[in-house]
Design a protein around this motif. Structure first.
Motif, short mmCIF file in Angstrom:
data_model
loop_
_atom_site.label_atom_id
_atom_site.label_comp_id
_atom_site.label_asym_id
_atom_site.label_seq_id
_atom_site.Cartn_x
_atom_site.Cartn_y
_atom_site.Cartn_z
N LYS A 1 7.23 -18.66 11.57
CA LYS A 1 7.32 -17.21 11.73
C LYS A 1 6.08 -16.67 12.45
O LYS A 1 5.10 -17.38 12.65
N ASN A 2 6.18 -15.40 12.79
CA ASN A 2 5.07 -14.69 13.42
C ASN A 2 3.87 -14.68 12.48
O ASN A 2 4.01 -14.32 11.32
N ILE A 3 2.72 -15.01 12.98
CA ILE A 3 1.53 -15.09 12.13
C ILE A 3 1.11 -13.73 11.60
O ILE A 3 0.41 -13.63 10.58
N ASN A 4 1.54 -12.66 12.24
CA ASN A 4 1.18 -11.31 11.80
C ASN A 4 2.17 -10.74 10.81
O ASN A 4 1.95 -9.66 10.26
N ASN B 1 16.85 -12.80 23.30
CA ASN B 1 15.63 -13.60 23.53
C ASN B 1 14.64 -13.49 22.38
O ASN B 1 13.43 -13.68 22.56
N THR B 2 15.16 -13.17 21.17
CA THR B 2 14.28 -13.00 20.01
C THR B 2 14.91 -13.64 18.78
O THR B 2 16.12 -13.53 18.56
N TYR B 3 14.10 -14.29 17.98
CA TYR B 3 14.49 -14.79 16.66
C TYR B 3 13.57 -14.13 15.62
O TYR B 3 12.46 -13.69 15.95
N SER B 4 14.04 -14.07 14.40
CA SER B 4 13.16 -13.65 13.31
C SER B 4 12.28 -14.81 12.88
O SER B 4 11.08 -14.67 12.65
N THR B 5 12.90 -15.97 12.76
CA THR B 5 12.19 -17.16 12.28
C THR B 5 12.94 -18.40 12.71
O THR B 5 14.07 -18.32 13.22
N LEU B 6 12.32 -19.52 12.51
CA LEU B 6 12.95 -20.80 12.82
C LEU B 6 12.95 -21.64 11.54
O LEU B 6 11.90 -21.92 10.98
N THR C 1 8.95 -11.86 13.95
CA THR C 1 9.62 -11.92 15.26
C THR C 1 8.94 -12.97 16.11
O THR C 1 7.72 -12.92 16.31
N ILE C 2 9.71 -13.93 16.59
CA ILE C 2 9.20 -14.93 17.53
C ILE C 2 10.14 -14.98 18.73
O ILE C 2 11.33 -14.64 18.61
N SER C 3 9.63 -15.39 19.88
CA SER C 3 10.48 -15.47 21.07
C SER C 3 11.43 -16.65 20.94
O SER C 3 11.10 -17.68 20.34
#
Length: 331
Positions: A58-61, A210-215, A76-78
């Motif tokens: 996930k986004n570190i922020n 072009n966006t994911y919440s997480t992987l 949010t990650i690309s």
């Protein structure tokens, strides 16, 4: 002594019944609340087992107001970053149980520290069990989504929110109509609020191209989690990995307030039961002053009188306790 105590109990029927009823209610509350606490802990342990070997990138922020947010809804990650990670780790992760995910809250929780009422969850079609786990039980329909189709599978809480009781019904997500193709039985705080849909459809609905919440990654070998976590965090800027330990910590924190509240009620119930017994027995002694005086005149010792009173209290407490336990487990 036993016959004397029984005679006193029968002689003062109203007081006896009220005392036993008060104790019964207290013990019943104690039993019910204790059962709820035990169920919550057991449910948490079962929920944690589901995440063995899994990690979320996930986004570190992205962070919750306290602790680690789970699910990572604010992350949010690309899609490019997510796809690159999946490609680079294809030999380390189970591709069938690894998927990018979109999270969007549809309806918030009804109380603090509780899960959402309805949470949109987008996964790749054919990888539904990567998020739900294999132990999930389908009530009606199927846990299966088709890519490019506006379909949803509803958890128990989400179905209640949308007032859906059969497959084939339609629901709206952000103004778009989706067909319900599956209904799940009541499970846990992860699957119950779930509105599971194909990730490409939710990307379109919420304008998240072009966006994911997480992987979500499921490891082939659990022992590789630490190594792969370090590899991801060092190889990709702006992302961090949430492991089973982080998830467990978050859920424990979210339940801590509830557990503390219930524990406080348990202690209060016990104190109330003790006070009820003390008040009743104090009144019993006061109204039997003459009777106790006659017993003393006939040679009864203080210890004997104390035994009578204690035995009487024990009899009423035992009867009230048994009825309370039976009533509590009966509920």
């Amino acid at each position: 002594m036993f016959n004397y105590v029984i005679q006193n109990i029968r002689k003062r029927k109203v007081r006896t019944i009220l005392t036993i009823l008060g104790i019964c209610v207290c013990i019943q509350m104690f039993t019910v609340i204790n059962s709820i606490i035990n169920y919550t802990i057991a449910d948490l342990e079962g929920e944690m087992a589901k995440y063995a070997g899994q990690m979320y990138v996930k986004n570190i922020n992205a962070s919750a107001s306290s602790g680690v947010e789970f699910p990572p809804m604010s992350s949010t990650i690309s899609s490019q970053t997510g796809d690159d990670i999946l490609k680079d780790l294809q030999s380390d992760v189970n591709q069938e149980l690894s998927t990018p995910i979109i999270f969007r809250e549809i309806a918030g929780p009804t109380a603090p520290n509780m899960p959402s009422q309805a949470l949109a969850v987008g996964v790749e079609a054919g990888k539904e069990m990567a998020y739900t786990g294999e132990e999930v039980k389908v009530k009606e329909g199927a846990l299966e989504l088709k890519e490019g189709e506006q379909q949803v599978v509803l958890g128990a809480t989400a179905a209640q929110f949308y007032k859906v009781d059969k497959v084939g019904d339609k629901i709206e997500i952000s103004g778009q109509s989706f067909e319900v193709t599956g209904l799940l039985e009541e499970g846990n705080r992860v699957t119950d609020p779930m509105v599971l849909a194909p990730i490409d459809e939710l990307q379109n609905v919420f304008s998240l191209q072009n966006t994911y919440s997480t992987l979500l990654l499921t490891m082939n070998k659990i022992d590789d989690i630490d190594r792969v976590s370090e590899q991801i965090e060092s190889g990709y800027q702006g992302v961090e990995v949430m492991t089973q330990g982080n998830i467990s910590e978050n859920i424990n924190q979210s339940l801590q307030g509830t557990k503390m509240f219930m524990s406080t009620i348990l202690i209060t119930v016990i104190v109330v039961a003790i006070i009820v017994i003390l008040i009743v027995m104090t009144l019993a002694i006061m109204e039997r002053t003459k009777e106790i005086g006659v017993m003393r005149a006939l040679g009864a010792q203080k210890a004997d009188i104390t035994k009578f009173i204690i035995f009487e209290a024990l009899c009423m407490s035992l009867l009230g306790g048994v009825l309370g336990v039976l009533g509590g487990y009966g509920i």
